[in-house]
Design an enzyme around this catalytic site. Structure first.
Site, PDB file in Angstrom:
ATOM      1  N   GLU A  84       0.812  -1.217   0.000  1.00  0.00           N
ATOM      2  CA  GLU A  84       0.000   0.000   0.000  1.00  0.00           C
ATOM      3  C   GLU A  84       0.849   1.272   0.000  1.00  0.00           C
ATOM      4  O   GLU A  84       0.342   2.362   0.263  1.00  0.00           O
ATOM      5  CB  GLU A  84      -0.943  -0.008   1.207  1.00  0.00           C
ATOM      6  CG  GLU A  84      -1.969  -1.122   1.166  1.00  0.00           C
ATOM      7  CD  GLU A  84      -2.914  -1.086   2.342  1.00  0.00           C
ATOM      8  OE1 GLU A  84      -3.776  -0.201   2.379  1.00  0.00           O
ATOM      9  OE2 GLU A  84      -2.769  -1.947   3.233  1.00  0.00           O
ATOM     10  N   SER A 136      -6.758  -1.869   1.441  1.00  0.00           N
ATOM     11  CA  SER A 136      -7.016  -1.233   0.146  1.00  0.00           C
ATOM     12  C   SER A 136      -7.541  -2.217  -0.895  1.00  0.00           C
ATOM     13  O   SER A 136      -7.294  -2.069  -2.089  1.00  0.00           O
ATOM     14  CB  SER A 136      -5.743  -0.550  -0.387  1.00  0.00           C
ATOM     15  OG  SER A 136      -5.364   0.519   0.443  1.00  0.00           O
ATOM     16  N   TYR A 153      -9.727   4.553  -5.024  1.00  0.00           N
ATOM     17  CA  TYR A 153      -8.672   5.545  -5.225  1.00  0.00           C
ATOM     18  C   TYR A 153      -8.700   6.273  -6.566  1.00  0.00           C
ATOM     19  O   TYR A 153      -8.083   7.320  -6.699  1.00  0.00           O
ATOM     20  CB  TYR A 153      -7.303   4.882  -5.034  1.00  0.00           C
ATOM     21  CG  TYR A 153      -7.165   4.307  -3.648  1.00  0.00           C
ATOM     22  CD1 TYR A 153      -7.205   5.125  -2.531  1.00  0.00           C
ATOM     23  CD2 TYR A 153      -7.038   2.940  -3.445  1.00  0.00           C
ATOM     24  CE1 TYR A 153      -7.099   4.603  -1.253  1.00  0.00           C
ATOM     25  CE2 TYR A 153      -6.930   2.414  -2.164  1.00  0.00           C
ATOM     26  CZ  TYR A 153      -6.959   3.245  -1.083  1.00  0.00           C
ATOM     27  OH  TYR A 153      -6.875   2.727   0.178  1.00  0.00           O
ATOM     28  N   ARG A 159     -11.960   3.503  11.116  1.00  0.00           N
ATOM     29  CA  ARG A 159     -13.086   3.457  10.186  1.00  0.00           C
ATOM     30  C   ARG A 159     -13.482   2.006  10.002  1.00  0.00           C
ATOM     31  O   ARG A 159     -12.660   1.181   9.593  1.00  0.00           O
ATOM     32  CB  ARG A 159     -12.696   4.060   8.838  1.00  0.00           C
ATOM     33  CG  ARG A 159     -13.875   4.460   7.972  1.00  0.00           C
ATOM     34  CD  ARG A 159     -13.487   4.673   6.519  1.00  0.00           C
ATOM     35  NE  ARG A 159     -13.299   3.388   5.851  1.00  0.00           N
ATOM     36  CZ  ARG A 159     -12.203   3.026   5.208  1.00  0.00           C
ATOM     37  NH1 ARG A 159     -11.157   3.842   5.154  1.00  0.00           N
ATOM     38  NH2 ARG A 159     -12.125   1.846   4.636  1.00  0.00           N
ATOM     39  N   ASP A 202     -15.994  -0.770   8.192  1.00  0.00           N
ATOM     40  CA  ASP A 202     -16.822  -0.955   7.000  1.00  0.00           C
ATOM     41  C   ASP A 202     -17.922  -1.969   7.270  1.00  0.00           C
ATOM     42  O   ASP A 202     -17.704  -2.991   7.949  1.00  0.00           O
ATOM     43  CB  ASP A 202     -15.960  -1.428   5.834  1.00  0.00           C
ATOM     44  CG  ASP A 202     -14.873  -0.435   5.471  1.00  0.00           C
ATOM     45  OD1 ASP A 202     -15.071   0.765   5.715  1.00  0.00           O
ATOM     46  OD2 ASP A 202     -13.822  -0.865   4.940  1.00  0.00           O
ATOM     47  N   GLU A 227     -14.538  -5.028   8.400  1.00  0.00           N
ATOM     48  CA  GLU A 227     -13.187  -4.814   8.891  1.00  0.00           C
ATOM     49  C   GLU A 227     -13.069  -3.421   9.497  1.00  0.00           C
ATOM     50  O   GLU A 227     -13.872  -2.531   9.204  1.00  0.00           O
ATOM     51  CB  GLU A 227     -12.151  -4.983   7.780  1.00  0.00           C
ATOM     52  CG  GLU A 227     -12.267  -3.985   6.658  1.00  0.00           C
ATOM     53  CD  GLU A 227     -11.181  -4.195   5.598  1.00  0.00           C
ATOM     54  OE1 GLU A 227     -10.013  -3.891   5.901  1.00  0.00           O
ATOM     55  OE2 GLU A 227     -11.507  -4.638   4.492  1.00  0.00           O
ATOM     56  N   ASN A 253     -10.313  -0.289  10.056  1.00  0.00           N
ATOM     57  CA  ASN A 253      -9.048   0.297   9.597  1.00  0.00           C
ATOM     58  C   ASN A 253      -8.526   1.254  10.660  1.00  0.00           C
ATOM     59  O   ASN A 253      -9.235   2.174  11.074  1.00  0.00           O
ATOM     60  CB  ASN A 253      -9.267   1.061   8.291  1.00  0.00           C
ATOM     61  CG  ASN A 253      -9.804   0.173   7.185  1.00  0.00           C
ATOM     62  OD1 ASN A 253      -9.047  -0.471   6.484  1.00  0.00           O
ATOM     63  ND2 ASN A 253     -11.123   0.117   7.042  1.00  0.00           N
ATOM     64  N   GLY A 283      -7.502   6.183   5.217  1.00  0.00           N
ATOM     65  CA  GLY A 283      -6.878   6.965   4.160  1.00  0.00           C
ATOM     66  C   GLY A 283      -7.180   8.451   4.263  1.00  0.00           C
ATOM     67  O   GLY A 283      -8.221   8.861   4.778  1.00  0.00           O
TER      68      GLY A 283
END
Length: 321
Positions: free
Chosen positions: A26, A157, A227, A266, A268, A281, A283, A287
């Site tokens: 990443e 990612s 992205y 964060r 999801d 998951e 994070n 990002g």
């Protein structure tokens, strides 16, 4: 209601080491996150020096540079798994986001699910297959169905994530996933609305920001959707009912605390048409690119990106570790 974190330090007197790059898959996304974070930090008035932990000279500069805080824009292994966190604690430098233990647990999707279930957080049925294990694709199908998600356990990612159907596709995805990582998580496929929820703080002070609905242009929220400009649309607050919003926020805070996270996370989710929701998951270093979700969630509660960066620095200074 979101309570802004009180700021007790002076940005213009605070020297920031912005850590980005690293050696994980990443790395390119980390460098993009650093661009957004650096702009926000400088707008807030900080002195910012960007360093790359993959470079020995930069690690020495991190030790010798007289920095007040390390601001993490590192994603993946080496940056989000407790490794750099342990280094920073060893040299006594405060840092943003979660500590060693929370980082190490959250990055491993197979371990995070154990804690989700322990706290009653709904998460799809799944199984773990490690490199070198003897596995039977027919058994996977019998347990989880003919359509599954195969995920490299410690990548982010959407690297090493495959939505596959049928024994042949599942077998190939397992092989590919185990080439990327030492183990994979295989999950029952769930079709639903993609949601995500940012949490800030720790313990009793942790609070959820508005839920974001993600509308990917591709069939799933893959690397390109995350992205590429125009790869996905973010709707904040999400177009879901109040009960579902409250449940997502409750589960996001529960996940944050169950994994021992701090600062900003964060989580999801998927929301099915029948109202069932599933945590996927968490994070620990969300990002911070131009298309990222963390700044979107902050803006929804009236917090600009520079204000968000300032709050993250304050939480790092306040952290007891």
């Amino acid at each position: 209601m979101f309570d802004k974190i009180p700021i007790s330090h002076k940005p213009e007197e605070t020297k920031i080491a912005l850590l980005a790059g690293g050696s994980s898959g990443e790395r390119p996304i980390s460098l993009k996150s650093a661009e957004g974070a650096k702009e926000a930090l400088e707008q807030a008035g900080y002195q910012v020096t960007q360093l790359d932990p993959a470079e020995a000279a930069d690690l020495k500069a991190l030790i010798d540079g007289g920095f007040d805080v390390a601001f993490l824009a590192l994603h993946g292994k080496g940056g989000e798994d407790g490794a750099i966190q342990g280094f920073l604690q060893t040299i006594g430098l405060p840092y943003t986001c979660s500590g060693i233990w929370g980082s190490a647990v959250a990055i491993d999707k197979t371990k995070a699910k154990v804690f989700y279930r322990e706290e009653g957080i709904p998460t799809p049925a799944g199984m773990t297959i490690a490199r070198g294990d003897a596995y039977d694709v027919a058994y996977v199908v019998a347990k989880l169905g003919d359509k599954v998600a195969v995920k490299a356990a410690t990548e982010g990612s959407s690297i090493g994530v495959y939505i596959v159907e049928g024994a042949d596709e599942i077998g190939r995805a397992l092989k590919d996933g185990l080439d990327i990582d030492t183990k994979v998580l295989v999950e029952q496929f769930v079709k639903g609305t993609e949601l995500t929820c940012v949490v800030m703080g720790s313990g009793d002070s942790a609070q959820a920001l508005p839920v974001i609905e993600i509308i990917p242009q591709n069939a799933s929220y893959d690397f390109e959707s995350k992205y590429a400009p125009g790869g996905s649309e973010h709707v904040c607050p999400a177009r879901i009912d109040d009960a579902s919003t409250a449940a997502v926020q409750k589960h996001a805070v529960a996940a944050h605390n169950a994994l021992g996270c701090e600062g900003v996370t964060r989580t999801d989710f998927l929301l099915e048409e029948n109202g069932d929701m599933w945590a996927l998951e968490t994070n620990t270093v969300p990002g911070m690119t131009a298309t990222s979700l963390l700044p979107d969630a902050a803006r929804a509660v009236g917090v600009s990106f520079p204000e968000l960066a300032t709050m993250m620095v304050q939480m790092a200074l306040d952290a007891d570790r």
